[in-house]
Scaffold this active site. Sequence first.
Site, PDB file in Angstrom:
ATOM      1  N   SER A 164      -5.367   3.594   4.461  1.00  0.00           N
ATOM      2  CA  SER A 164      -5.363   2.661   3.335  1.00  0.00           C
ATOM      3  C   SER A 164      -6.522   1.970   2.261  1.00  0.00           C
ATOM      4  O   SER A 164      -6.861   0.890   2.551  1.00  0.00           O
ATOM      5  CB  SER A 164      -5.033   1.746   4.184  1.00  0.00           C
ATOM      6  OG  SER A 164      -3.616   1.140   2.792  1.00  0.00           O
TER       7      SER A 164
ATOM      8  N   LYS B   8       3.318   6.148   4.826  1.00  0.00           N
ATOM      9  CA  LYS B   8       2.720   5.007   4.697  1.00  0.00           C
ATOM     10  C   LYS B   8       2.248   4.254   5.235  1.00  0.00           C
ATOM     11  O   LYS B   8       3.859   3.918   5.061  1.00  0.00           O
ATOM     12  CB  LYS B   8       1.558   5.558   3.255  1.00  0.00           C
ATOM     13  CG  LYS B   8       0.473   5.004   2.896  1.00  0.00           C
ATOM     14  CD  LYS B   8      -0.452   4.343   3.620  1.00  0.00           C
ATOM     15  CE  LYS B   8      -1.720   4.035   2.561  1.00  0.00           C
ATOM     16  NZ  LYS B   8      -1.436   3.018   3.749  1.00  0.00           N
TER      17      LYS B   8
ATOM     18  N   SER C 226       0.339  -0.844   0.349  1.00  0.00           N
ATOM     19  CA  SER C 226      -0.099  -0.387   0.444  1.00  0.00           C
ATOM     20  C   SER C 226       0.862   1.663  -0.195  1.00  0.00           C
ATOM     21  O   SER C 226      -0.244   2.127   0.120  1.00  0.00           O
ATOM     22  CB  SER C 226      -1.314  -0.297   1.680  1.00  0.00           C
ATOM     23  OG  SER C 226      -1.749  -0.649   0.453  1.00  0.00           O
TER      24      SER C 226
ATOM     25  N   LYS D 284       0.286   3.686  -2.730  1.00  0.00           N
ATOM     26  CA  LYS D 284      -0.998   4.982  -2.364  1.00  0.00           C
ATOM     27  C   LYS D 284      -0.009   6.306  -2.552  1.00  0.00           C
ATOM     28  O   LYS D 284      -0.763   6.867  -2.857  1.00  0.00           O
ATOM     29  CB  LYS D 284      -1.993   4.321  -1.048  1.00  0.00           C
ATOM     30  CG  LYS D 284      -2.555   3.839  -1.557  1.00  0.00           C
ATOM     31  CD  LYS D 284      -3.450   3.587  -0.278  1.00  0.00           C
ATOM     32  CE  LYS D 284      -4.139   2.047  -1.039  1.00  0.00           C
ATOM     33  NZ  LYS D 284      -3.805   0.672  -0.148  1.00  0.00           N
TER      34      LYS D 284
END
Length: 536
Positions: free
Chosen positions: A359, A468, A115, A118
């Site tokens: 997320s 993140k 993720s 992203k």
Amino acid sequence: MRTEKIGHSKASDSRFTFHVSRFRDKLSTLKTCFLFCTLLCCTVLYGCGTPSTIEVSPPAPPKPSEAVRRLQAKIEATLNDPLLASSNVGMKVASLGTGEVLYEKDAEKLYHPASTMKLITAATALIKLSPNYRFRTTLYADRLEGGRVMGNIYLKGGGDPVFNSNDLGKMVDRLVEMDTKDLRGDIVVDETYFDAVRRGKGWMWDDGPIGGYYPHLSALTINRNGVLVRISPGSEVDDPVHVHLDPPTQYMKIVNDANTVGVSERTRLTIKREDRSIEANVLIIDGAMTIGQAEMNRRADVLDPALYCGTLLREMLAEQGVTLYGTVRYGEVPEEAVEIIQHISPPLSRILWEMNKPSDNLIAELLLKTIGAELRGAPGTAEKGLGAIGNLLGIIGMDRRYYTFADGSGVSRYNLVTASLLTDLLVYMYRNFAVMPEYLASLPVGGVDGTLTRRMRGMSAEGILRAKTGTLRGLTALAGYTVTADGETVAFSIIVSNYLGPVSPRRVLQDKIGDILTQFSRQDYYEELDNGERKN
């Protein structure tokens, strides 16, 4: 008369021979110099007419200071933990103040980003669409007669990933305000702003419908393309469990095979999709719950999200007393259709907050297709969006040999990046003042919110580090920013892959490194030197 030679002897002959010899040597030297100069001039003149390349070796990087060496030693000690003995680790840390690379390890090797992908999608969306970009979902009718809706009504999606039942309810209210008593036409759902590909490339075939992690994709989306399944035990042993859907809808069918058991019995509850059913949106609930057990809440993805949205519209109209004669079906809005009401989403900056903090995979995938549609024309596709991402990375100076992408969320294992790419992107975004505040605000904060809510609590990084997270089976990633004890901002990325067992212990090591970076000070070493000099 006798004539004698004056001044002539063997000695004078030898001196003359000597001078002649020296003259010849000088003449030979002059000839050699002349030939060399001629050759040199020709070379220079030839070079003036022909482009040439002079290769200059790059200067050796400056040696790290003692404080940086100590930082590197602490990071190395953490990465030498036996937990990582059989794993691969890619990492890069860069100072945003000096541009100095404070630490790197296998930073050019390829890893799945999970993720942290992203971060790349969010950066592209902010730069290509702008922080104030808004999505539009519009309701149309074939025509109006005396202010009343006639014929079909059309619901056209514009890729809004946060459109929900409340937003749809306002459209219903508008229809009721227009004295709509009945609708003789159909409810037509238009998702042509995107292609009809429902899943990302490389998504696993056995990714289940529960959890909301792998929702089906559509330009017309509602409630994250899912329903909330609420399950609670019955009041008596052997009673079936109670199942409620939020929002209430007939679009998702439930087969309830679960019952209630006594407190002493072991229980297990399962939810799965009935794939063999003609009606695809059928969930089978099996197993048992104990009396008094707390309610269980699970998100279930729906198939054909646009039809789901159209069905909710039909059900809401029916609740308002509107009689409907037609069906819910796919189609396109005709050019002569009349706009009834348009819903405008919150700005992209807010939507990124809803994507990166928890997320959210659906938001990332719809953003990717929206980028493609806005920049390269409808229908939006993942390929068009990925092309825009490649364009941005090219502007930043990223080498195409060191990445490949298949989706916008990081679910696909076809995605590959380097730790260096992630850190360099973070540096670029931090220095891009036009989008930096929105980008930074969208990231989870250590120990505070999002996917970092329960991490780094009690550490120096708590409330400071923003990053993140990314997780796939056998992989955990963390990439973002922190501020050191000196107030120096650093960008970092840490990817740990190829391990067996639970992810939690590896996350602990990532958090420890984040804390080491937050505690880092260039002044500590000099203060220790000063203290040592005072003792001496």
